[in-house]
Design a protein around this motif. Sequence first.
Motif, mmCIF file in Angstrom:
data_model
loop_
_atom_site.group_PDB
_atom_site.id
_atom_site.type_symbol
_atom_site.label_atom_id
_atom_site.label_comp_id
_atom_site.label_asym_id
_atom_site.label_seq_id
_atom_site.Cartn_x
_atom_site.Cartn_y
_atom_site.Cartn_z
ATOM 1 N N GLN A 34 16.685 44.716 46.565
ATOM 2 C CA GLN A 34 16.928 45.724 47.589
ATOM 3 C C GLN A 34 16.346 47.068 47.164
ATOM 4 O O GLN A 34 15.711 47.768 47.969
ATOM 5 N N ARG A 35 16.542 47.424 45.905
ATOM 6 C CA ARG A 35 16.045 48.718 45.410
ATOM 7 C C ARG A 35 14.513 48.760 45.433
ATOM 8 O O ARG A 35 13.919 49.731 45.915
ATOM 9 N N ALA A 36 13.875 47.721 44.920
ATOM 10 C CA ALA A 36 12.414 47.696 44.895
ATOM 11 C C ALA A 36 11.841 47.700 46.308
ATOM 12 O O ALA A 36 10.846 48.375 46.587
ATOM 13 N N GLY A 37 12.478 46.962 47.214
ATOM 14 C CA GLY A 37 12.015 46.931 48.594
ATOM 15 C C GLY A 37 12.148 48.286 49.267
ATOM 16 O O GLY A 37 11.246 48.723 49.995
ATOM 17 N N ALA A 38 13.260 48.975 49.025
ATOM 18 C CA ALA A 38 13.461 50.300 49.609
ATOM 19 C C ALA A 38 12.437 51.292 49.068
ATOM 20 O O ALA A 38 11.916 52.137 49.807
ATOM 21 N N GLU A 39 12.135 51.198 47.776
ATOM 22 C CA GLU A 39 11.127 52.096 47.197
ATOM 23 C C GLU A 39 9.754 51.849 47.813
ATOM 24 O O GLU A 39 9.014 52.802 48.118
ATOM 25 N N LEU A 40 9.411 50.579 48.001
ATOM 26 C CA LEU A 40 8.127 50.260 48.631
ATOM 27 C C LEU A 40 8.100 50.780 50.061
ATOM 28 O O LEU A 40 7.111 51.393 50.499
ATOM 29 N N GLY A 41 9.180 50.555 50.804
ATOM 30 C CA GLY A 41 9.249 51.039 52.172
ATOM 31 C C GLY A 41 9.139 52.549 52.249
ATOM 32 O O GLY A 41 8.464 53.093 53.137
ATOM 33 N N ALA A 42 9.785 53.252 51.311
ATOM 34 C CA ALA A 42 9.739 54.718 51.308
ATOM 35 C C ALA A 42 8.330 55.230 51.043
ATOM 36 O O ALA A 42 7.881 56.198 51.666
ATOM 37 N N LEU A 43 7.618 54.582 50.126
ATOM 38 C CA LEU A 43 6.241 54.998 49.847
ATOM 39 C C LEU A 43 5.341 54.764 51.053
ATOM 40 O O LEU A 43 4.483 55.593 51.381
ATOM 41 N N ILE A 44 5.530 53.627 51.731
ATOM 42 C CA ILE A 44 4.728 53.353 52.920
ATOM 43 C C ILE A 44 5.041 54.370 54.016
ATOM 44 O O ILE A 44 4.140 54.932 54.641
ATOM 45 N N ALA A 45 6.329 54.629 54.239
ATOM 46 C CA ALA A 45 6.734 55.546 55.298
ATOM 47 C C ALA A 45 6.254 56.974 55.028
ATOM 48 O O ALA A 45 5.984 57.725 55.965
ATOM 49 N N SER A 46 6.130 57.341 53.769
ATOM 50 C CA SER A 46 5.685 58.695 53.423
ATOM 51 C C SER A 46 4.179 58.873 53.581
ATOM 52 O O SER A 46 3.662 59.971 53.391
ATOM 53 N N ASN A 47 3.483 57.755 53.884
ATOM 54 C CA ASN A 47 2.029 57.805 54.070
ATOM 55 C C ASN A 47 1.327 58.283 52.800
ATOM 56 O O ASN A 47 0.298 58.969 52.849
ATOM 57 N N VAL A 48 1.882 57.875 51.658
ATOM 58 C CA VAL A 48 1.403 58.409 50.383
ATOM 59 C C VAL A 48 -0.055 58.046 50.119
ATOM 60 O O VAL A 48 -0.803 58.845 49.545
ATOM 61 N N ARG A 49 -0.486 56.868 50.563
ATOM 62 C CA ARG A 49 -1.863 56.477 50.270
ATOM 63 C C ARG A 49 -2.864 57.421 50.929
ATOM 64 O O ARG A 49 -3.806 57.900 50.284
ATOM 65 N N ASP A 50 -2.673 57.707 52.206
ATOM 66 C CA ASP A 50 -3.586 58.597 52.904
ATOM 67 C C ASP A 50 -3.559 60.002 52.306
ATOM 68 O O ASP A 50 -4.597 60.670 52.184
ATOM 69 N N LEU A 51 -2.356 60.441 51.946
ATOM 70 C CA LEU A 51 -2.233 61.789 51.389
ATOM 71 C C LEU A 51 -2.984 61.916 50.057
ATOM 72 O O LEU A 51 -3.677 62.909 49.817
ATOM 73 N N VAL A 52 -2.859 60.889 49.214
ATOM 74 C CA VAL A 52 -3.530 60.948 47.913
ATOM 75 C C VAL A 52 -5.038 60.786 48.079
ATOM 76 O O VAL A 52 -5.827 61.469 47.422
ATOM 77 N N LEU A 53 -5.458 59.894 48.982
ATOM 78 C CA LEU A 53 -6.891 59.702 49.199
ATOM 79 C C LEU A 53 -7.562 60.965 49.720
ATOM 80 O O LEU A 53 -8.741 61.226 49.443
ATOM 81 N N LYS A 54 -6.810 61.762 50.470
ATOM 82 C CA LYS A 54 -7.368 62.998 51.018
ATOM 83 C C LYS A 54 -7.273 64.193 50.052
ATOM 84 O O LYS A 54 -7.818 65.258 50.340
ATOM 85 N N ALA A 55 -6.561 63.997 48.962
ATOM 86 C CA ALA A 55 -6.344 65.108 48.020
ATOM 87 C C ALA A 55 -7.658 65.509 47.322
ATOM 88 O O ALA A 55 -8.543 64.691 47.130
#
Length: 246
Positions: A225-246
């Motif tokens: 549950q914890r690992a799944g929530a962390e993955l979901g939070a990272l996806i919801a935060s759009n972290v990949r796009d934000l870092v790629l644009k940095a």
Amino acid sequence: MMNEEHAVAGFGVGADGGVGAGSSVNGDVVAATKVNGASGAGDGAADAEDADVDAEAGQRPRAVTITVVSAGVTEPSTTSRLGDAVALQASAYLKARRYGTQVRRVDLRDLAQDIAVASVSWHISPVLQRAIDKVTTSDGLVVASPIFKASYSGLFKSFWDVMEPDAILDMPVALTATGGSERHALMTDTDMRSLFAFMRAIAVPTSVVAATKDWASDALSSHEQRAGAELGALIASNVRDLVLKA
């Protein structure tokens, strides 16, 4: 290791985990229908309020895809089931925030010959390319390997070896593995985490290792549950796009 890949009858996350024995695999798509809304979802009222604010601003949560990459070698496979469970928890987290989700799986066992050929010739077969495309077009990954000789399997490593170095750049990834005993508990952090750091993916803080005696335990359900929530939070935060644009 005899115990690393075996079927577990009646598999399911505990009552507080939310994923029941009815969770099934259909082709390469994990049926994510039987998930308890309270599982890994946080405060439902706050989630609904946040989603309403997004809707008022004309920003509806986007549909996301989570792919499980499993190196399980048997059918049914505890390795695949562990990866599926974490992916379903991530899906539950995102659904509570009104995201549309698709959970699918790539079974490396079915691609073993294609991966072996690609490893020595760099020829990527059409079926292997389709699997790679599923991975690279995902919003997040759950990777799962049985533990052989104190590390991930050769099949698991070979799949990542034939991919382009930046294929999963800045992609959120949850790390999972199955082993015969708790002696292997650190493998995801000593071996897997360094592999995906090399590939410059973003691994979630909590990794999940399931030994034979862990199945149906509350502790395993909590870690899923914890690992799944962390993955979901990272996806919801759009972290990949934000870092790629940095």
